[in-house]
Design an enzyme around this catalytic site. Structure first.
Site, short mmCIF file in Angstrom:
data_model
loop_
_atom_site.label_atom_id
_atom_site.label_comp_id
_atom_site.label_asym_id
_atom_site.label_seq_id
_atom_site.Cartn_x
_atom_site.Cartn_y
_atom_site.Cartn_z
N HIS A 108 0.84 -1.20 0.00
CA HIS A 108 0.00 0.00 0.00
C HIS A 108 0.87 1.25 0.00
O HIS A 108 1.73 1.41 0.85
CB HIS A 108 -0.92 0.02 1.24
CG HIS A 108 -2.12 -0.85 1.08
ND1 HIS A 108 -3.28 -0.63 1.79
CD2 HIS A 108 -2.35 -1.93 0.31
CE1 HIS A 108 -4.18 -1.54 1.45
NE2 HIS A 108 -3.64 -2.35 0.54
N TYR A 133 -9.21 5.56 7.57
CA TYR A 133 -9.40 5.86 8.99
C TYR A 133 -10.45 6.98 9.05
O TYR A 133 -10.25 8.03 8.44
CB TYR A 133 -8.12 6.36 9.63
CG TYR A 133 -7.01 5.34 9.76
CD1 TYR A 133 -6.20 5.00 8.67
CD2 TYR A 133 -6.76 4.72 10.98
CE1 TYR A 133 -5.18 4.07 8.79
CE2 TYR A 133 -5.72 3.79 11.11
CZ TYR A 133 -4.95 3.47 10.02
OH TYR A 133 -3.93 2.54 10.14
N PRO A 192 -4.12 0.67 18.69
CA PRO A 192 -3.82 0.21 17.32
C PRO A 192 -4.04 1.27 16.23
O PRO A 192 -3.77 1.01 15.07
CB PRO A 192 -4.76 -0.97 17.13
CG PRO A 192 -5.80 -0.85 18.16
CD PRO A 192 -5.21 -0.09 19.29
N LYS A 251 1.13 0.32 15.08
CA LYS A 251 2.50 0.24 15.55
C LYS A 251 2.81 -0.96 16.43
O LYS A 251 3.97 -1.30 16.65
CB LYS A 251 2.84 1.52 16.35
CG LYS A 251 2.90 2.76 15.50
CD LYS A 251 4.01 2.70 14.47
CE LYS A 251 3.73 3.56 13.26
NZ LYS A 251 4.10 2.89 12.01
N TYR A 307 3.93 6.88 10.02
CA TYR A 307 3.11 5.72 9.67
C TYR A 307 3.95 4.63 8.99
O TYR A 307 3.80 3.44 9.29
CB TYR A 307 1.96 6.14 8.75
CG TYR A 307 0.87 5.09 8.62
CD1 TYR A 307 0.90 4.16 7.58
CD2 TYR A 307 -0.17 5.03 9.54
CE1 TYR A 307 -0.08 3.18 7.47
CE2 TYR A 307 -1.17 4.05 9.43
CZ TYR A 307 -1.11 3.14 8.39
OH TYR A 307 -2.09 2.17 8.28
P1 FAS Z 1 1.77 -11.48 21.83
O1 FAS Z 1 0.80 -11.08 22.90
O2 FAS Z 1 1.34 -11.55 20.42
O3 FAS Z 1 2.37 -12.92 22.17
C1 FAS Z 1 2.70 -13.26 23.50
C2 FAS Z 1 2.76 -14.77 23.60
O4 FAS Z 1 3.12 -15.09 24.94
C3 FAS Z 1 1.40 -15.42 23.34
O5 FAS Z 1 1.52 -16.47 22.41
C4 FAS Z 1 0.97 -15.94 24.71
O6 FAS Z 1 0.26 -17.16 24.63
C5 FAS Z 1 2.30 -16.13 25.41
N1 FAS Z 1 2.16 -16.04 26.86
C6 FAS Z 1 1.41 -15.16 27.58
N2 FAS Z 1 1.46 -15.48 28.88
C7 FAS Z 1 2.26 -16.59 28.99
C8 FAS Z 1 2.68 -17.40 30.08
N3 FAS Z 1 2.26 -17.16 31.31
N4 FAS Z 1 3.50 -18.46 29.81
C9 FAS Z 1 3.91 -18.71 28.54
N5 FAS Z 1 3.54 -17.99 27.46
C10 FAS Z 1 2.71 -16.94 27.70
N6 FAS Z 1 -1.29 -4.23 16.76
C11 FAS Z 1 -1.41 -3.57 15.60
O7 FAS Z 1 -0.41 -3.09 15.08
N7 FAS Z 1 -2.67 -3.45 15.01
C12 FAS Z 1 -3.80 -4.00 15.57
O8 FAS Z 1 -4.89 -3.87 15.05
C13 FAS Z 1 -3.69 -4.71 16.78
N8 FAS Z 1 -4.80 -5.30 17.36
C14 FAS Z 1 -4.65 -5.96 18.56
C15 FAS Z 1 -5.77 -6.55 19.21
C16 FAS Z 1 -5.61 -7.22 20.45
C17 FAS Z 1 -6.82 -7.85 21.13
C18 FAS Z 1 -4.34 -7.28 21.06
C19 FAS Z 1 -4.17 -7.97 22.41
C20 FAS Z 1 -3.24 -6.69 20.42
C21 FAS Z 1 -3.39 -6.03 19.18
N9 FAS Z 1 -2.30 -5.45 18.51
C22 FAS Z 1 -2.40 -4.79 17.35
C23 FAS Z 1 -1.00 -5.53 19.06
C24 FAS Z 1 -0.44 -6.90 18.73
O9 FAS Z 1 -0.42 -7.07 17.35
C25 FAS Z 1 0.90 -6.99 19.39
O10 FAS Z 1 1.68 -5.82 19.16
C26 FAS Z 1 1.67 -8.21 18.98
O11 FAS Z 1 0.85 -9.34 19.20
C27 FAS Z 1 2.94 -8.24 19.81
O12 FAS Z 1 3.49 -9.48 19.68
P2 FAS Z 1 4.19 -10.19 20.94
O13 FAS Z 1 5.07 -9.21 21.63
O14 FAS Z 1 4.76 -11.44 20.40
O15 FAS Z 1 3.01 -10.48 21.97
C1 PHB Z 2 -5.86 -4.18 10.89
O1 PHB Z 2 -5.94 -4.45 9.67
O2 PHB Z 2 -6.15 -5.01 11.79
C2 PHB Z 2 -5.39 -2.80 11.31
C3 PHB Z 2 -4.84 -1.97 10.35
C4 PHB Z 2 -4.39 -0.71 10.73
C5 PHB Z 2 -4.52 -0.30 12.06
C6 PHB Z 2 -5.06 -1.16 13.02
C7 PHB Z 2 -5.50 -2.42 12.64
O3 PHB Z 2 -4.08 0.93 12.43
#
Ligand code: FAS
Ligand code: PHB
Length: 389
Positions: free
Chosen positions: A72, A200, A292, A296, A384
């Site tokens: 994009h 957005y 989100p 980032k 961005y």
């Molecule tokens: P993660 O949380 O992905 O991974 C952590 C891992 O540790 C998991 O597999 C978990 O099972 C494990 N873990 C946790 N507790 C543990 C324990 N006690 N013992 C062993 N393992 C354990 N980012 C965006 O950029 N755009 C978005 O739209 C967006 N939407 C999101 C929506 C939600 C609901 C959440 C929670 C996050 C969102 N994020 C978004 C942010 C997300 O993408 C994170 O930045 C990304 O998952 C970060 O990756 P990790 O640091 O690997 O953490």
């Molecule tokens: C998504 O596609 O999940 C998404 C994209 C951009 C954002 C947040 C979420 O800023």
């Protein structure tokens, strides 16, 4: 068991670090509390900065992303019935890659398994120990037995609710937090995206986002009160609400369909300092959370892992501790800039109940200024696409 680096967490952070370490000949084991299917069932991020794209290539897991991901060159801001495109490529010379976090995680998991990397799933009570000394270890329970992994270093890649940050509370950890008074209701559906780029939307009813996973699969979000429960939202109610928040031509063009997934995510800004405690390092969501709005979260995990891997590689190859000693300060410098950007995008695009109509008019004025200022658009675009590592 013994390894050089014990990684807690099999999300993008842990998997990315594991791949880079393995390719550098540094032995590592990943431990997670759930299994592969559970992790892949979480629908999260969708936009990758060029830095993340490069890290996936370096990890040997970028092939499908390049085949199926969507490059994009811009995105749009919709407000007051119209919209303004932010020309990422024209303003910065860079683009972003639209490719779901689920697929990123799947590709990293598949590559690790193919290369014989050790990942222990369904591990209970995972706990880091003795990381202030020279002989840290991790314990976990599985199949009724307590296991121990002796290691040189522990990478806490276990997300916001994981045990790594919990293990350092009260040991000089300082946290910074802002909780937003709303959440995002997300819907995934196999319908063609309403627009070829992300939109957005700022609207007096609340924020909306039109994103996508492919040319046939769309990801949409609407801002909802924190008191809302996903069960309250039928698919029809969702489609009606998001179309109310978009410019009329966009709403008219939207293809609706049955949801594959619906969930509500709370929004918060959070940073833990420092990110290193002896031989334990915090990376990714274990160390920070962003709303989100600026896309980032996943991308910050990538830069953390860049810095942490470089430091660990130099430790093992050159017996230099400069990289691991400098990890926390270096990662936090980029983290705080992404926190600021994500906060500013959230404040600009969402309806804040307490700000009322005045707040709406001020936001529209800022968006109107942005539409007329190349300098303002460039600043937004530079953030961005991702600031330099
Ligand atoms: P993660 O949380 O992905 O991974 C952590 C891992 O540790 C998991 O597999 C978990 O099972 C494990 N873990 C946790 N507790 C543990 C324990 N006690 N013992 C062993 N393992 C354990 N980012 C965006 O950029 N755009 C978005 O739209 C967006 N939407 C999101 C929506 C939600 C609901 C959440 C929670 C996050 C969102 N994020 C978004 C942010 C997300 O993408 C994170 O930045 C990304 O998952 C970060 O990756 P990790 O640091 O690997 O953490
Ligand atoms: C998504 O596609 O999940 C998404 C994209 C951009 C954002 C947040 C979420 O800023």
């Amino acid at each position: 068991m013994r390894t050089q680096v014990a990684i807690i967490g099999s999300g993008p952070s842990g998997l990315l670090l594991g791949q880079l370490l393995s390719h550098a000949g540094i032995d590592n084991i990943i431990v997670d509390r759930v299994d592969r299917e559970y992790i892949l069932g979480r629908i999260r991020a969708g936009v990758l900065e060029a830095g993340m794209v490069g890290m996936l290539d370096e990890a040997g897991a970028g092939k499908r992303m390049h085949e199926e991901g969507l490059v994009h060159d811009g995105f749009s801001l919709a407000f007051a019935g119209g919209h303004q495109r932010i020309d990422l490529q024209g303003l910065t010379g860079k683009s972003v890659m639209v490719y779901g976090q689920t697929e990123v995680t799947r590709d990293l998991m598949d590559k690790r398994a193919h290369e014989g990397g050790v990942t222990i799933y369904n591990a209970a009570n995972v706990t880091p120990h003795d990381f202030e000394g020279d002989a840290p270890y991790v314990t976990y329970e599985k199949d009724g037995t307590t296991h121990r992994i002796d290691c040189d270093f522990i990478a806490g890649c276990d997300g916001y609710h994981g045990p790594s940050r919990a293990a350092v509370e009260g040991r000089g950890l300082k946290t910074y937090e802002k909780v937003y008074p709303f959440g995002w209701l997300g819907l995934l559906a196999d319908v063609p995206p309403v627009h070829h780029e992300l939109i957005y939307a700022n609207h007096e009813r609340g924020f909306a986002l039109c994103s996508q996973r492919s040319n046939t699969r769309s990801r949409y979000y609407v801002q909802v009160p924190l008191s809302d429960k996903v069960e309250q939202w039928s698919d029809e109610a969702f489609w009606d609400e998001i179309r109310r928040r978009l410019p009329h031509p966009v709403a008219e063009a939207m293809t609706t369909g049955p949801s594959l997934e619906k969930s509500i995510a709370p929004l918060r800004s959070f940073v833990a300092e420092p990110l290193r405690f002896g031989r334990l390092f915090l990376a990714g969501d274990a160390g920070h959370i962003v709303p989100p709005t600026g896309a980032k979260g996943l991308n910050l995990a990538a830069s953390d892992i860049r810095y942490l891997f470089d430091g660990l590689r130099d430790y093992y190859s050159d017996h230099s501790s400069a990289g691991i000693d400098g990890y926390s300060a270096r990662a936090l410098a980029r983290i705080w800039k992404a926190e600021r950007f994500s906060w500013s995008m959230t404040m600009l695009m969402h309806r804040f109940p307490d700000e009322g109509d005045f707040g709406q008019k001020v936001q529209e004025a800022e968006l109107d200024f942005l539409s007329s200022s190349t300098a303002a658009q460039t600043a937004m675009a530079e953030n961005y696409v991702g600031l330099p590592y």
